[in-house]
Design an enzyme around this catalytic site. Structure first.
Site, PDB file in Angstrom:
ATOM      1  N   GLU A  54       0.978  -1.221   0.058  1.00  0.00           N
ATOM      2  CA  GLU A  54       0.380  -0.094  -0.036  1.00  0.00           C
ATOM      3  C   GLU A  54       1.128   1.485  -0.087  1.00  0.00           C
ATOM      4  O   GLU A  54       0.741   2.187   1.124  1.00  0.00           O
ATOM      5  CB  GLU A  54      -0.774  -0.236   1.310  1.00  0.00           C
ATOM      6  CG  GLU A  54      -1.971  -1.224   1.002  1.00  0.00           C
ATOM      7  CD  GLU A  54      -3.245  -0.474   2.112  1.00  0.00           C
ATOM      8  OE1 GLU A  54      -3.083  -0.279   2.919  1.00  0.00           O
ATOM      9  OE2 GLU A  54      -4.228  -1.816   1.836  1.00  0.00           O
TER      10      GLU A  54
ATOM     11  N   GLU B 182      -4.133  -8.915   0.297  1.00  0.00           N
ATOM     12  CA  GLU B 182      -4.736  -8.897   1.419  1.00  0.00           C
ATOM     13  C   GLU B 182      -6.108  -8.726   1.630  1.00  0.00           C
ATOM     14  O   GLU B 182      -6.821  -8.208   0.468  1.00  0.00           O
ATOM     15  CB  GLU B 182      -3.848  -6.927   1.833  1.00  0.00           C
ATOM     16  CG  GLU B 182      -4.010  -6.943   3.132  1.00  0.00           C
ATOM     17  CD  GLU B 182      -3.363  -5.739   4.537  1.00  0.00           C
ATOM     18  OE1 GLU B 182      -2.416  -5.983   4.258  1.00  0.00           O
ATOM     19  OE2 GLU B 182      -4.001  -5.349   4.485  1.00  0.00           O
TER      20      GLU B 182
END
Ligand code: GAL
Length: 845
Positions: free
Chosen positions: A457, A531
């Site tokens: 991220e 994820e």
């Protein structure tokens, strides 16, 4: 690593009862993995020595702001002016008032909790620049270097340390390492006194962090002292790349030999390939080459052998390459490199293949901390944690968001768990590339690692052209060092731009709406769920209660960006082209309490709590990821005061249908939808609920939950009752309370006190309660919804260790357990001997 036989586990009167067979089986798996490799543990082979440097340290907190409270370090800005002036790492420094301890050690877990919302993500521990009195730690120890070591090179190696380490030996500055996860080491030979005592000091500064989660503080991984010849194998330079064609394994072998002696050496490298039983299955030899003074030379060879046993989660077979450097007619350096033989492939249409078979990755993301110990895990705990996840049917872990502790990777190699191994810093700057390079070189021989992750991220790099540049450099270097694996990253949004343009395999964090569209638009790039989920639940709670910061354990809660277990797996489990995914998270972890803040000090994303005790969703995964027939009924049936209130009753099962009975009355039968669950709503009345599960028209499993009586008797169970006298081994105990009929009381929340006597010590305690502000290190802990965990550690003295548990309520019968600490079957790891201090004040002291 030392072992005890599985027989000890089975014979033990203390071993887990059938009701907790889950942990017992998980442990048995870990045990057999350890049994199998007991004599393979050391990676160094003669003439090289690799000595554990964990024992006999002294520790004291310093200060990040006030030099007078920090050994005067930085007092006059002249600290680094001359070599040899750091008195705190000489015999003239008196550390007798410092605490004695062994590594691994995490001082963050010892600190109290503070209600400071800036520390929320790191678990409300008073660390960082605003807490200078807690953020610097000094480690010091004396060690002997025998005169006979003269002529060898001596290195100190750290498997990773948090954070900003400064290393000093005998008054001299040696080096520094900033990030908290990459292994690092230094040659300290020039600064040693041979035949005398030597002093090493490490100043750790945890003022800055690397992440947004609990990271610990200090020397929380192993430290080693390595001794080798001046002509030696480069650190993490040996590789074994495997290919399989038909029934033949072909190995590409390589290493780098370095020469820090004073003459040019003509050298060759030999490889001996051994199977798991130690039998030689192939050998290879390089051509001789010269290695210049202060130079390095690469050596390569190939080897082949027939009928390799392929590594897989079901058959985690390991081979070893014994790599030996020869020159001047003798072996000058050697190491053992464990590896596995297996093939992997990410396919754009068909997902992931292991050894030619399509396999869905059923994974979890995990941080590295555990109850009672913070980030400083004894090796056995790594095996225990992998055992808990394997028992759930999981076959993969992601090392979010940093390079893992070596024993975590080894546990995966040996127990059969695939891994997405992730570097901390996504960057092509010098630090980012150094971290990446270290990770690839350190772990590229591990068969468990099936894909490298370049990070998580990174909002800017995901969307910007700078991301393309950075990722191109990272992927290129990764492929140079390891042409056998592909690169992904955990991408959240901006799919198709920035880093996504470069990744071999696109990773998706959350955003279930994106993958289908992306897959259509990118017909050459395989996809993986890097994820998923972030589903939230609290173990043993069945009503969400904002006042108490708990979330119900039904699979119904997730934050705005997340999905329930059932939502994400119905998506990922049904798309052939998807390689699989990693749920956030396997274990609860400290920090990032969500959706609540203080006093929640840990997350609630885990499928198991911080101790490894399963929440109910564990059985959803076990039903759809595992192979066994499953029937799990919940909640417990103890809701005094809620008589007449409608309560959801759920079953996680992979059977055809389940019928529910409440106090003998059928509530109807429900078909179990593929990848789904069954649920009823029933009015609470004390008594018993029962689920009967049917397969092919026959009732094959039943499960009951009963209203139990008042707690009367404490119970302690240990997963093993004999542990090794190596100062490292642990026993993990489960504390619970039973009613007068011997039934587990799932609602008990009172405090227990422990007394530990004998040849061991209390390492830590926990209970999985995300809102518990009790110490992890004191000999007491509240039960949380019926359970607590105690971790005991052996000393190096054989004997017995006894633990007594009692409640302040004298009506409740106490419990005691005795464990044997034995050297009988222990293979002690070679360690730097402990030595007494030799403080000599200088005249002007
Ligand atoms: C993700 C992040 C994780 C964790 C998680 C919580 O976006 O990658 O580190 O913060 O959210 O849901």
């Amino acid at each position: 690593m030392p072992v005890v036989s599985r027989r000890d586990v089975l014979l033990s009167g203390l071993a887990f009862s059938a009701t907790s067979a889950l942990s017992s089986r998980a442990w048995a798996r870990a045990q057999s993995a350890l049994d199998a490799i007991a004599d393979q543990a050391p990676s160094a082979l003669a003439p090289r020595e690799k000595l554990l440097f964990d024992f006999g340290w002294r520790f004291d907190l310093g200060n990040g702001c006030v030099p007078a409270k920090d050994l005067d370090f930085g007092q006059d800005q002249g600290d680094f002016a001359k070599t040899g002036d750091f008195k705190f790492s000489t015999k003239h420094f008196d550390d007798s008032k410092w605490r004695s301890l062994n590594l691994p050690h995490d001082w963050a877990v010892e600190l109290p909790f503070v209600w400071d919302d800036d520390q929320k993500s790191h678990g409300y521990k008073p660390l960082g620049r605003r807490y200078p009195e807690n953020s610097v730690g000094w480690y010091r120890r004396a060690f002997d270097v025998p005169a006979s070591d003269q002529g060898r090179r001596i290195r100190v190696e750290f498997d990773g340390a948090f954070r900003s380490a400064l290393i000093f030996v005998n008054g001299c500055f040696i080096g520094r390492n900033d990030n908290g996860y990459a292994p690092f080491g230094f040659d300290i030979t020039d600064f040693l006194h041979f035949g005398e005592k030597n002093y090493i000091v490490v100043r750790m500064d945890a003022s800055f962090g690397d992440g947004w989660f609990y990271e610990g503080a200090g020397l929380y991984r192993h430290v080693w002292l390595v001794k080798h010849d001046t002509l030696h194998l480069g650190q993490h330079e040996s590789y074994v790349r495997t290919e399989v064609a038909g029934k033949t394994a072909t190995l590409a072998l390589g290493t780098v030999v370095e020469n820090i002696g004073d003459k040019v050496e003509t050298s060759r490298v030999r490889w001996e390939i051994q199977d798991a039983s130690g039998k030689t299955v192939a050998t290879a030899e390089s051509a001789p080459q010269s290695v210049e003074v202060d130079g390095k030379t690469s050596f390569t060879a190939t080897a082949k052998f027939a009928n390799p046993e392929l590594w897989s989660p079901e058959t985690p077979t390991l081979y070893s390459a014994i790599v030996t450097v020869e020159a001047g007619g003798k072996a000058r350096d050697a190491e053992r490199v464990p590896f596995g033989v297996r093939t992997i492939k990410f396919d754009v249409d068909k997902g992931f293949f292991l050894n030619g078979q399509s396999v869905k990755i059923k994974g979890t993301c995990n941080h590295q901390d555990h109850a009672g110990v913070g980030a400083a895990l004894p090796d056995r705990l790594q095996y225990f944690r992998i055992g808990v996840l394997k028992e759930m049917g999981s076959n993969g872990v992601r090392t979010s968001h940093n390079m893992p502790t070596p024993e975590w990777v080894e546990a995966c190699d040996r127990m059969g768990m695939m891994m997405m191994c992730e570097t901390r810093q996504m960057s092509s700057n010098a630090e980012g590339m150094a971290q990446l390079e270290t990770m690839i070189k350190r772990y590229r021989n591990s068969p468990s690692i099936v894909i490298w992750s370049m990070g998580n991220e990174e909002w800017y790099l995901q969307r910007d052209v700078v991301g393309e540049h950075v990722m191109a450099a990272m992927v290129r270097r990764t492929h140079e060092l390891d042409p056998t694996r592909q690169c992904t990253a955990a991408v959240n949004g901006s799919y198709g731009t920035g880093i996504s343009k470069i990744l071999d395999v696109e990773g998706f964090n959350y955003n279930l709406k994106s993958p289908d569209e992306y897959h259509k638009a990118h017909p050459t790039q395989p996809c993986i769920g890097s994820e998923t989920a972030s589903a939230i639940s609290t173990r043993g709670e069945y009503f969400t209660d904002k006042q108490r910061n708990v979330m119900s354990a039904y699979d119904t809660n997730q934050p705005g960006w997340g999905e329930t277990a059932e939502e994400w797996w119905k998506f990922y489990g049904t798309r052939e082209w998807m390689a699989g995914g990693f749920a956030w998270t396997g274990f609860d972890y400290r920090g990032e309490p969500t959706p609540y803040g203080w006093p929640s000090i840990s997350s609630q994303f885990g499928i198991v709590d911080t101790c490894g005790y399963p929440k109910d969703t564990y059985f959803y995964y076990k039903a759809w990821w595992g192979k066994d027939p499953i029937l799990h009924l919940f909640p417990h049936w103890n809701f005094e005061g809620k008589e007449g209130v409608e309560i959801p009753v759920w079953v996680h099962s992979n059977l055809d249908s389940v019928e529910l009975f409440v106090n003998g009355e059928s509530q109807g039968s429900k078909t179990i939808e593929h990848l789904g669950h069954a649920e009823w709503k029933v009015k609470y009345a004390p008594g018993v609920i029962e689920a009967r599960g049917t397969k092919d028209g026959k009732v094959v499993l039943t499960e009951k939950r009963e209203t139990v009586g008042k707690p009367t008797t404490l119970k302690l169970s240990a997963e093993r009752t004999t542990i090794d006298a190596d100062g490292e081994d642990i026993a993990i105990l489960r504390a619970e309370v039973l009613d007068d009929q011997g039934r587990h009381v799932p609602t008990a929340n009172f405090q227990l006190e422990f007394k530990v006597t004998g040849a061991g010590k209390l390492l830590g305690v926990g209970n999985g309660d995300p809102n518990c502000l009790e110490s992890d290190k004191e000999p007491k802990r509240s039960l949380y919804n019926g359970l607590a965990q105690i971790i005991l550690q052996s000393t190096k003295t054989p004997g017995q260790i006894t633990i007594e548990a009692k409640s302040t309520d004298e009506q409740i019968k106490p419990a005691a357990a005795t464990l044997s600490i034995t050297t009988q079957q222990a293979t002690l790891r070679p360690a730097v001997p402990e030595t007494s201090e030799d403080y000599k004040p200088e005249k002007n002291d």
